[in-house]
Motif scaffolding. Structure first.
Motif, PDB file in Angstrom:
ATOM      1  N   ILE A 125       0.851  -1.195   0.000  1.00  0.00           N
ATOM      2  CA  ILE A 125       0.000   0.000   0.000  1.00  0.00           C
ATOM      3  C   ILE A 125       0.881   1.237   0.000  1.00  0.00           C
ATOM      4  N   TYR A 126       0.529   2.178  -0.892  1.00  0.00           N
ATOM      5  CA  TYR A 126       1.081   3.523  -0.817  1.00  0.00           C
ATOM      6  C   TYR A 126      -0.107   4.429  -0.590  1.00  0.00           C
TER       7      TYR A 126
ATOM      8  N   SER B 200       2.623  -4.831   3.011  1.00  0.00           N
ATOM      9  CA  SER B 200       3.552  -3.794   3.465  1.00  0.00           C
ATOM     10  C   SER B 200       2.953  -2.423   3.173  1.00  0.00           C
ATOM     11  N   THR B 201       3.221  -1.472   4.048  1.00  0.00           N
ATOM     12  CA  THR B 201       2.647  -0.140   3.903  1.00  0.00           C
ATOM     13  C   THR B 201       3.726   0.931   3.880  1.00  0.00           C
TER      14      THR B 201
ATOM     15  N   THR C 129      -1.287  -0.611  10.453  1.00  0.00           N
ATOM     16  CA  THR C 129      -0.170  -1.131   9.653  1.00  0.00           C
ATOM     17  C   THR C 129       0.383  -2.442  10.206  1.00  0.00           C
TER      18      THR C 129
ATOM     19  N   LEU D 226      -1.952  -5.148   9.101  1.00  0.00           N
ATOM     20  CA  LEU D 226      -1.823  -5.386   7.666  1.00  0.00           C
ATOM     21  C   LEU D 226      -0.607  -6.258   7.361  1.00  0.00           C
TER      22      LEU D 226
ATOM     23  N   PHE E 270      -4.845   5.873   7.732  1.00  0.00           N
ATOM     24  CA  PHE E 270      -4.406   4.869   8.696  1.00  0.00           C
ATOM     25  C   PHE E 270      -4.637   5.338  10.133  1.00  0.00           C
TER      26      PHE E 270
ATOM     27  N   MET F 139       3.684   4.984   3.873  1.00  0.00           N
ATOM     28  CA  MET F 139       2.767   6.124   4.025  1.00  0.00           C
ATOM     29  C   MET F 139       3.245   7.350   3.271  1.00  0.00           C
TER      30      MET F 139
END
Length: 333
Positions: free
Chosen positions: A134-135, A157-158, A148, A151, A141, A160
């Protein structure tokens, strides 16, 4: 004679001991440079070399393999991926309610992108999406929505999107480029942004900065942005001065109509997204007894900007160019 030999022997032993100490001291003191972080070490990796570790605003993000299925949570995040040629990686996006659509050059690519949620992404939609990366905008969030750590347990994977400076958003672009193996394209994109912004600043150099009120919405007051908001930075680079740039407690603030009147803005920047429309917002401003006293309202010194254009992403140069034309119409026309 025996005494002399004994003395010579002692001297030789001392000399050898001191020589040995001198030869070993430097290597004994040599230690790893503790100032080198995992993030800086990662920056030297070859393109496509995993794992990669990034410091994402205090969060350590480890990317073990190139992500294949990406969620872009926020129109600015989605458009950045499109600008870097990464459309085919996106399996869903969100927050179209904060968008007026892509820039014309990206419209065709946007048609390919599935919608995850029209508004904010929901936990259920994200977890069931099959995404591995995720971007997303930081406001997507936390709280009861997306966590996160949780997730990660689903293999997501995140990274931000939370930049408050140009250095930070440029680093985000370079990091995304490294993660997806388009480092040259990301670097070229950053350099183009810098060049376009510099061209605007050269043109407006020496001009008096107009005082700018950012108008997102109004009701019991004006919902606007403070000096720590990324938009305030863009206003400054376009040659303006955020009317409430001295307030820094939080990014988005509500101020009274009386305070706006007291500070006398020269220009009003109006956010364009969802509803009410820009036309309706201008009608609100003109119909407000306090606002009606301002010269900028009487002279209709309004500049409109899409909300996604004032978020950190891919539109920094576009936004600086558009705002500068609104602040200095005679100079650019």
């Amino acid at each position: 004679m025996k005494k002399n030999l004994f003395a010579i022997s002692i001297i030789l032993m001392l000399t050898l001991t001191l020589s040995a100490c001198g030869s070993t001291a430097p290597s004994a003191q040599k230690t790893p440079d503790s100032s080198v972080t995992e993030t800086s070490q990662n920056s030297s990796k070859e393109e496509g070399e995993y794992p990669m570790t990034f410091n994402n605003y205090g969060r350590e993000v480890v990317i073990n393999t190139k992500p294949q299925k990406v969620l872009t949570l926020g129109p600015n995040c989605t458009e950045l991926f499109v600008a870097l040629g990464l459309t085919d990686h996106i399996v869903g996006n969100s927050l179209k309610n904060h968008s007026r659509g892509p820039l014309p050059e990206y419209a065709k690519e946007f048609e390919k992108i599935p919608e995850l949620n029209y508004g904010s992404a929901t936990r259920e939609a994200v977890i069931s999406s099959g995404a591995d990366f995720i971007y997303g905008l930081d406001w997507e969030f936390g709280g009861d929505s997306l966590n996160t750590d949780e997730l990660e347990t689903y293999g997501i994977s995140t990274y931000m999107n939370s930049a408050t400076s140009m250095e930070e958003i440029y680093q985000e672009i370079l990091d995304i480029g490294q993660i997806f193996g388009v480092t040259d394209k990301a670097q070229a994109y950053v350099e183009d942004q810098k060049a376009r912004i510099s061209a605007v600043q050269e043109k407006i150099e020496g001009k008096e900065a107009p005082k700018v009120l950012i108008y997102d919405s109004g009701n019991d007051g004006v919902f606007t942005c403070s000096g720590v908001n990324f938009e305030s930075l863009l206003i400054g680079m376009a040659g303006g001065e955020n009317l409430f740039g001295d307030l820094t407690e939080k990014a988005w603030i509500t101020v009274s109509y009386e305070e706006v009147l007291a500070r006398e803005p020269d220009v009003i920047v109006i956010h364009d997204y969802d509803s009410p429309s820009v036309e309706e917002k201008i009608a609100e401003i003109k119909g407000n007894d306090m606002f009606a006293q301002l010269d900028c309202v009487k002279n209709e010194r309004f500049v409109t900007i899409e909300l996604e254009s004032v978020l950190p992403g891919n539109r920094m140069a576009y936004t600086v160019e558009k705002l500068a034309k609104g602040f200095y119409p005679d100079l650019f026309n």
